[in-house]
Design a protein around this motif. Structure first.
Motif, PDB file in Angstrom:
ATOM      1  N   LYS A   6       2.772 -40.715  15.652  1.00 44.18           N
ATOM      2  CA  LYS A   6       3.113 -39.412  15.363  1.00 44.18           C
ATOM      3  C   LYS A   6       3.068 -39.182  13.642  1.00 44.18           C
ATOM      4  N   VAL A   7       2.548 -38.220  13.166  1.00 47.08           N
ATOM      5  CA  VAL A   7       2.303 -38.134  11.815  1.00 47.08           C
ATOM      6  C   VAL A   7       2.773 -36.723  11.195  1.00 47.08           C
ATOM      7  N   ILE A   8       3.824 -36.846  10.318  1.00 49.09           N
ATOM      8  CA  ILE A   8       4.182 -35.312   9.760  1.00 49.09           C
ATOM      9  C   ILE A   8       3.903 -35.706   8.263  1.00 49.09           C
ATOM     10  N   LEU A   9       3.120 -34.606   7.787  1.00 50.14           N
ATOM     11  CA  LEU A   9       2.933 -34.226   6.274  1.00 50.14           C
ATOM     12  C   LEU A   9       2.943 -32.973   5.814  1.00 50.14           C
ATOM     13  N   ILE A  10       3.374 -32.988   4.531  1.00 47.64           N
ATOM     14  CA  ILE A  10       3.701 -31.785   3.903  1.00 47.64           C
ATOM     15  C   ILE A  10       2.913 -31.926   2.514  1.00 47.64           C
ATOM     16  N   GLY A  11       1.989 -30.930   2.187  1.00 45.29           N
ATOM     17  CA  GLY A  11       0.971 -31.218   1.016  1.00 45.29           C
ATOM     18  C   GLY A  11       0.161 -29.770   0.936  1.00 45.29           C
ATOM     19  N   HIS A  12      -0.809 -30.032   0.081  1.00 43.74           N
ATOM     20  CA  HIS A  12      -1.656 -29.050  -0.218  1.00 43.74           C
ATOM     21  C   HIS A  12      -2.940 -29.041   0.334  1.00 43.74           C
ATOM     22  N   LEU A  13      -3.835 -28.034   0.920  1.00 40.00           N
ATOM     23  CA  LEU A  13      -5.161 -28.121   1.033  1.00 40.00           C
ATOM     24  C   LEU A  13      -6.193 -28.347   0.079  1.00 40.00           C
ATOM     25  N   GLY A  14      -6.938 -29.279   0.280  1.00 45.62           N
ATOM     26  CA  GLY A  14      -7.991 -29.553  -0.991  1.00 45.62           C
ATOM     27  C   GLY A  14      -9.134 -28.838  -0.702  1.00 45.62           C
ATOM     28  N   LYS A  15      -9.304 -28.161   0.480  1.00 48.12           N
ATOM     29  CA  LYS A  15     -10.367 -27.309   0.500  1.00 48.12           C
ATOM     30  C   LYS A  15     -10.222 -26.104   1.729  1.00 48.12           C
ATOM     31  N   ASP A  16     -11.052 -25.270   1.697  1.00 53.13           N
ATOM     32  CA  ASP A  16     -10.895 -24.415   3.071  1.00 53.13           C
ATOM     33  C   ASP A  16     -11.431 -24.997   4.249  1.00 53.13           C
ATOM     34  N   PRO A  17     -10.885 -24.865   5.386  1.00 57.52           N
ATOM     35  CA  PRO A  17     -11.342 -25.570   6.667  1.00 57.52           C
ATOM     36  C   PRO A  17     -12.875 -25.326   7.023  1.00 57.52           C
ATOM     37  N   GLU A  18     -13.589 -26.410   7.241  1.00 55.09           N
ATOM     38  CA  GLU A  18     -14.967 -26.095   7.794  1.00 55.09           C
ATOM     39  C   GLU A  18     -14.860 -26.016   9.212  1.00 55.09           C
ATOM     40  N   VAL A  19     -15.388 -25.030   9.802  1.00 59.76           N
ATOM     41  CA  VAL A  19     -15.086 -24.894  11.414  1.00 59.76           C
ATOM     42  C   VAL A  19     -16.526 -25.131  11.812  1.00 59.76           C
ATOM     43  N   ARG A  20     -16.487 -25.755  13.157  1.00 59.07           N
ATOM     44  CA  ARG A  20     -17.770 -25.986  13.687  1.00 59.07           C
ATOM     45  C   ARG A  20     -17.347 -25.437  15.254  1.00 59.07           C
ATOM     46  N   LYS A  67      -8.825 -18.743   9.890  1.00 56.38           N
ATOM     47  CA  LYS A  67      -8.398 -17.350   9.761  1.00 56.38           C
ATOM     48  C   LYS A  67      -7.284 -17.783   8.576  1.00 56.38           C
ATOM     49  N   TYR A  68      -6.386 -18.595   8.536  1.00 62.77           N
ATOM     50  CA  TYR A  68      -5.275 -18.346   7.655  1.00 62.77           C
ATOM     51  C   TYR A  68      -5.089 -19.438   6.637  1.00 62.77           C
ATOM     52  N   LEU A  69      -5.896 -20.735   6.797  1.00 61.77           N
ATOM     53  CA  LEU A  69      -5.688 -21.655   5.777  1.00 61.77           C
ATOM     54  C   LEU A  69      -6.671 -21.587   4.627  1.00 61.77           C
ATOM     55  N   ARG A  70      -6.204 -21.446   3.331  1.00 59.40           N
ATOM     56  CA  ARG A  70      -7.039 -21.498   2.087  1.00 59.40           C
ATOM     57  C   ARG A  70      -6.588 -22.779   1.229  1.00 59.40           C
ATOM     58  N   LYS A  71      -7.562 -23.303   0.336  1.00 57.18           N
ATOM     59  CA  LYS A  71      -7.560 -24.261  -0.784  1.00 57.18           C
ATOM     60  C   LYS A  71      -6.327 -23.945  -1.243  1.00 57.18           C
ATOM     61  N   GLY A  72      -5.795 -25.077  -1.653  1.00 60.16           N
ATOM     62  CA  GLY A  72      -4.560 -24.998  -2.594  1.00 60.16           C
ATOM     63  C   GLY A  72      -3.118 -24.530  -1.853  1.00 60.16           C
ATOM     64  N   GLN A  73      -3.305 -24.071  -0.447  1.00 59.75           N
ATOM     65  CA  GLN A  73      -1.933 -23.606  -0.062  1.00 59.75           C
ATOM     66  C   GLN A  73      -1.188 -24.905   0.687  1.00 59.75           C
TER      67      GLN A  73
END
Length: 144
Positions: A6-20, A67-73
């Protein structure tokens, strides 16, 4: 005794998600996330250390990330560690360690939201409550 991964992290996104979008209708979102650690060195100077994490989110969680995650968030991610191997272009075996997200919560201000002022801070605190998305287990993943 059973084991726990189990991992729990709080941080900031480094880039927008890349979806395949994969065969069979499944989706996967990949993004990086930075966590920061602060400490004082022997000379008493404050040092910041940044750790980068590779995050993957599957199926419905991937679509919500797109839909909701963006770089820096700022986000909260809960999941498990997975290491996998692959062959690169030179046919060398490479390994990657990533966090497979089971839950993602949006923290801080929403992208595109108006900045808060002291007069509106109390009202915006209610509106800015974390939004949490969870990955529901597939039927074949249930232990019974």
């Amino acid at each position: 005794m059973a084991s726990v991964n189990k991992v729990i992290l709080i941080g900031h996104l480094g880039k927008d998600p890349e979806v395949r979008h994969l065969e069979g209708g499944n989706s996967v979102a990949n993004f990086t996330m930075a966590t920061n650690e602060y400490f004082k060195d022997k000379q008493g100077t404050r040092v910041e250390r940044t750790e980068w994490h590779n995050i993957s989110a599957w199926r419905g969680l991937a679509e919500l990330a797109e839909k909701y995650l963006r770089k820096g968030q700022q986000v909260y991610v809960e999941g498990r560690i997975r290491t996998r191997q692959y062959q690169d272009k030179e046919n060398q075996t490479r390994y990657i360690t990533e966090i497979v997200a089971d839950e993602i919560s949006l923290l801080g201000q929403r992208p595109g939201a108006a900045p808060t002022t002291p007069a509106t801070a109390d009202a915006s605190a209610v509106a800015e409550a974390p939004v949490t998305f969870r990955q529901e287990p597939e039927l074949d993943q249930l232990p019974f």
